[in-house]
Design an enzyme around this catalytic site. Sequence first.
Site, short mmCIF file in Angstrom:
data_model
loop_
_atom_site.label_atom_id
_atom_site.label_comp_id
_atom_site.label_asym_id
_atom_site.label_seq_id
_atom_site.Cartn_x
_atom_site.Cartn_y
_atom_site.Cartn_z
CG ASN A 290 -2.16 -0.94 1.37
OD1 ASN A 290 -2.90 -0.95 0.32
ND2 ASN A 290 -1.74 -2.15 1.81
CD GLU A 291 4.56 1.61 -2.76
OE1 GLU A 291 5.00 2.28 -1.91
OE2 GLU A 291 5.33 0.60 -3.42
#
Length: 615
Positions: free
Chosen positions: A153-154
């Site tokens: 989850n950037e």
Amino acid sequence: MRQTKVPTLAFKNAREVDRHVALVVESLIRENNSAGLRTVLGLPTGSTPIGVYRELIRLHREEGLDFSSVVTFNLDEYWPMDEVSIHSYRRFMRETFFDHVNIPAENIHIPDGTIPLREVESFCDAYERDIEKAGGIDLQILGIGRTGHIGFNEPGSPRDSRTRMVTLDPVTRQDAASDFFGDENVPLQALTMGVGTILEARKIVIIALGEHKAKIVRRAVEEPISEEVTASCLQAHRNVTFALDLAASSELTAMRTPWLVGPVRWNPQLEKRAVIWLSQTVNKPLLKLEARDFVEHRLHDLVRESGPIDAIRQRIFGDLLGGICTRPCGDERQKIIVFSPHPDDDVISMGGTLCTLNDQGHDVHIAYMTSGNIAVFDHDALRHIDYVSEFHKIFGLNTESAQALCQKLHDAIARKQSGDFDTEEVLNVKTLIRKTEATAAAMSVGVGEEKLHFLELPFYRTGKVSKRPICDADVAIIAKLLREQKPGQIYVAGDLSDPHGTHRVCAQAIIQALEVVKAEGIVPEVWLYRGAWQEYEPHEIERAVPLSPEVMLRKKLAIFKHESQKDKALFPGHDEREFWVRAEERTKKTARIYNDLGLPEYYGLEGFVRLSGQL
């Protein structure tokens, strides 16, 4: 820990973190097993949790921890990714954990990197439903990336996001480059559990190790929740714990400046850190600090307990001044061993001190602990192979077997797909390249070829970036060298920021070997130096060796001998600068810091710390 928005535990080293997290997992499994319940675990991959998995395997084999009622869901997987690839998280989990414990195969769930693009969305929906059918995740273990990502989850990932396909951040791809033998081979996309999925776990433990994680950890636990640092979203969870080693906790307020958080127990080391911090904060040399500086920056307790102020100033100034050492091994000739994890760490990190020690007549030896062969580009190997081929032709040595070997090596490199392992023959060529470069570099700082020891420790000889844990054979090789040479002083890479872990593993092997030979009366003075990534901070440095412009030039010329590592290292980590640039700027920066503190001005300084306890 005070000042953090979530419970945060700092442990002495990575091994203690591993044991703690494994204990949390063990306790949950045993409790549920005794009640006839299953345990649902969310599991990560990467280098961070490997120690936890090894400890859980030990608990299974030696203490009967039963995994038969455990259900697992892995966080993520690269896409596209063949499950038999050396880079596949499915393969990683099998080889690292699942093949060594008794979790039923049907209880294991890992995102599928082989599914066609048109089926990704339906697969991700099904993954969410499988988690729901299992009753939700009881315990989710996480790591944290340098961008602050959990799973993949950037930055910018919504707090309510679910399992989906994502595009990887350039920083994340750069950090993975060493595993893929170059960032151009790292996939652009991945499948990952969403932030919302992770937050639904009943308990979360997030692990961070190493100084390169320290800044993002501080943002995650001390600053407000932000989708730009997805790990900060964990602040909203009711049962989450950050488990850190000291290196990863170093930027937290309670660790870096504890006097700003509350009362502290003052000791000489903390006093030194506080006074240097004060000098840098108010931009004054140590001997110009005034009473109001201490009072206005919450150091009045220090003055009350350890004053008067003039005594404090003189004490810290004298300590730093006394640590500046122009004769690091004294006046009498001694035998010295510099242990270099990779073939270039010696000259990059302490090349100036090597010159000084040799110039002052000491018997200096260098022990290269690993070959460093995986850090050689294919085009460099081909250049050397072509040289040998042409050499044979020029001098009439053009035997059929020699040319056949050169062609075989050429073909092996040409056939290699991105990320594939090298053949044994190609690895031997790359090993020879690093060995000849190290020899040339050592000779340029005054260490003769007869004083070089290429140990080739077994833990490193895998042909790939991931290495084995140290074993008795590694320790025995080092102990044998110590017995043969009986050094009075040794230097060890104490770099906890090494992105590949090799420095840390080598240091542990040396410490174990020192324990072995201690009973035989071999007790050398041990000094730690930093690797290419970072220098010790001024309050940590116990010995600072000055470098003149001429010595700095010799150090740089020695680094230049490592031609295969120019103009770009294969695994640059989080610093793209060439090694000689890092080395020069680092030593100059340390000298500037000392000068700003009011100490004598030098062209450069190399910092060292005396070994105390285990790394």
